[in-house]
Design an enzyme around this catalytic site. Structure first.
Site, PDB file in Angstrom:
ATOM      1  N   GLY A 131       0.817  -1.208   0.000  1.00  0.00           N
ATOM      2  CA  GLY A 131       0.000   0.000   0.000  1.00  0.00           C
ATOM      3  C   GLY A 131       0.848   1.255   0.000  1.00  0.00           C
ATOM      4  N   GLY A 132       2.056   1.173  -0.585  1.00  0.00           N
ATOM      5  CA  GLY A 132       2.983   2.293  -0.499  1.00  0.00           C
ATOM      6  C   GLY A 132       3.302   2.554   0.967  1.00  0.00           C
TER       7      GLY A 132
ATOM      8  N   SER B 110       5.700  -4.860  -2.275  1.00  0.00           N
ATOM      9  CA  SER B 110       5.383  -3.515  -2.715  1.00  0.00           C
ATOM     10  C   SER B 110       5.872  -2.501  -1.678  1.00  0.00           C
ATOM     11  CB  SER B 110       3.872  -3.395  -2.988  1.00  0.00           C
ATOM     12  OG  SER B 110       3.573  -2.220  -3.689  1.00  0.00           O
TER      13      SER B 110
END
Length: 553
Positions: free
Chosen positions: A133-134, A219
């Site tokens: 989610g960044g 991520s």
């Protein structure tokens, strides 16, 4: 749509975890339990639920209050409790848009979840996962990350945290606010480190080994893992790491972070000397302002051709403050502090298709080679001809859309991953293992005839071994990203076994998978993970030689 720039990419990463927290990616039910299990921790007793051979403890507080006068600061101590506290519901995620099937987001969000085969002092490997989610979205209860199957099938303990995100986790106030706010630009990372300390102090009671902890993440979680790998505060609490589709080579410089803070104060009409007024601004207002501020401030536009996790970028994320994060995680070298800690790093072959799916971009699937050229020119300028020509020669049977996806995917997550592997090798310490995830989903991107392939985030359900046929023998349901082919079950088994063996021993291995050599700068072996795995030497050699020639790796 133009080729993804950093602002678009970060926005879509923020939405990614929400997008995959969908039916079919849910966690084990809270309401059903074969029995309840109690465990003693440093702050009091907890009650978890045991179901089908796994005990789950949800919403465990690992830090105290971070709201009010603790905003932008280290958490208050946890208040011990008497009696037995239920750990049967997930805790609040960090401030962000509401999340499906989770509690409402809240400023006080320091909770973690544990999945364990048994609380029996067996000293199992601990796999401490940081969500994607960044740096602005997601939670330790994100879809696809249910740790039940990993715990059950591979005898490991899984831990996942919620931690501060975005403005509340990474607003740099060190130069304005004094010693009480030292490290303010890295509070989200310090939260994760506090979670690691909780594991060190408590995980033996849950059947885990505090001296065998692997940090890993996908991520944004890969970038968080990159930072933890370089942080003195985290160093005592983990032994090995895996960075997945999120190579955090560089983070935010202090001057960039200070400029972002100045932009925020200006937006709120707060003078720098009155910064304390930030403590009274409602969290919902701060979230609104956060979403208005650019992820790529104008003073960073000159760097926009570099990939997501490689550049000195703006927005809210970890700050290279010289103390909490002493230097960029992998620039100019791999961090000396983790020299002797083995590392996994890699990416998915078709990262880009996730973002095309998420943004409803169907135009890329209709591109011809002239269109590919035009689509890439705004980002790569005079190098575009060389890039496209290299990919066409290296992949003579690839269609124009496939060439575009290959170029976009490797620049998003691949070049940084290779950079990290090379720097880790040059350090001459513990081994590093490079991988590509390549199982191909047949699911089409809606509105196109182009298959998803191996998109960004598809690895989550595979490596958590959540791609399994039903235990009751019923017909398997279609995977959210992975499609319907039964071969996905073998790919998931391989991925999960490689990772859990690495957690146990520091060397990835699995049944029916070839021996995985450590990366080196001669043969450059890369494990391609699929229903049938293979080691490929010098993979993408032509493409990487080209990227090096234009200074992109």
């Amino acid at each position: 749509m133009n080729h993804l720039d950093r602002r678009d990419f970060l926005t879509r990463l923020t939405l990614a975890t929400a997008a995959i927290a969908a039916p079919g990616y849910g966690f084990s039910g809270v309401g059903r339990a074969d029995e309840f299990v109690e465990v003693a921790t440093t702050h009091g007793r907890l009650r978890g639920a045991r179901n089908e051979g796994v005990t789950i403890f949800k919403g465990i507080p690992y830090g105290g209050r971070v709201s009010g006068d603790r905003r932008f600061r280290r958490p208050a101590p946890i208040a011990p409790w008497t009696g037995v506290r239920d750990a049967l519901q997930f805790g609040a995620p960090a401030i962000q848009a509401p999340r499906r099937n989770e509690p409402d987001p809240a400023e006080d969000c320091l909770f973690l979840n544990v999945w364990t085969p048994a609380s029996d002092n067996r000293k199992r490997p601990v796999m401490f996962y940081s969500h994607g989610g960044g740096f602005v979205g997601g939670s330790g209860a994100s879809g696809g990350q249910d740790g039940s199957n990993l715990a059950r099938n591979f005898d490991v303990v899984i831990v996942e945290t919620n931690h501060r995100l975005g403005l509340l986790g990474f607003l740099y106030l060190d130069e304005l606010a004094g010693s009480d706010y030292a490290g303010s630009g890295n509070m989200g990372m310090l939260d994760i480190t506090l979670g690691l300390k909780w594991v060190h102090d408590n995980i033996a009671q849950f059947g885990g080994d505090p001296n065998n902890v692997m940090i890993w993440g996908e991520s944004g979680g890969g970038a968080k893992t990159s930072c933890l790998y370089a942080m003195p505060d985290a160093a005592p609490y983990f032994n090995k790491a895996s960075i997945e589709s999120g190579p955090g080579v560089r983070m935010i410089a202090k001057d960039v972070a200070a400029e972002t803070t100045a932009m925020l104060l200006k937006e709120l009409n707060i003078a720098p000397k009155d910064w304390r007024k930030l403590l009274d601004v409602p969290a919902a207002t701060l979230l609104t302002i956060q979403n208005k501020l650019p992820s790529v401030p104008p003073f960073q536009e000159k760097n926009r051709t570099q990939s997501l996790m490689r550049r000195n970028y703006g927005g809210f994320g970890p700050v290279v403050d010289g103390v909490v994060l002493p230097h960029h995680p992998f620039d100019p070298t791999a961090p000396a502090i983790s020299r002797n800690k083995p590392l996994l790093v890699g990416w998915n072959e078709d990262e880009y298709t996730f973002f095309a799916w998420q943004s409803k971009d169907t135009a890329f699937a209709k591109l011809d080679f002239e269109g590919v050229q035009k689509k890439l020119e705004p980002q790569y300028g005079q190098d575009t001809d060389k890039i496209v020509d290299t990919y066409r020669k290296a992949n003579p049977n690839a269609s124009a859309p496939a060439v575009f996806v290959a170029i976009s995917s490797i620049t998003m997550m691949g070049l940084g991953s290779v950079d990290i592997a090379e720097k880790k090798v040059k350090q001459g310490g513990a081994p590093v293992y490079l991988y590509n995830f390549g199982y191909k989903s047949e699911k089409k991107i809606p509105g196109t005839d182009y298959a998803m392939g191996t998109p960004h985030a598809m690895d989550i359900s595979f490596k958590f071994n959540n791609e399994l046929p039903p235990r009751d023998g019923s017909e398997p349901k279609e995977s959210y990203f992975g499609g319907n082919r039964p071969e996905r079950f073998a790919a998931s088994r391989h991925f999960a076994e490689l990772w859990t063996t690495f957690a146990r021993t520091g060397k990835p291995a699995a049944k029916d998978v070839p021996a995985w050599p450590a990366y080196n700068l001669t043969t450059r072996p890369t494990m391609r993970i699929d229903a049938t795995c293979e080691v490929i030497d010098n993979r993408f050699s032509q493409e990487l030689a080209m990227w090096r020639s234009i200074g992109k790796v």
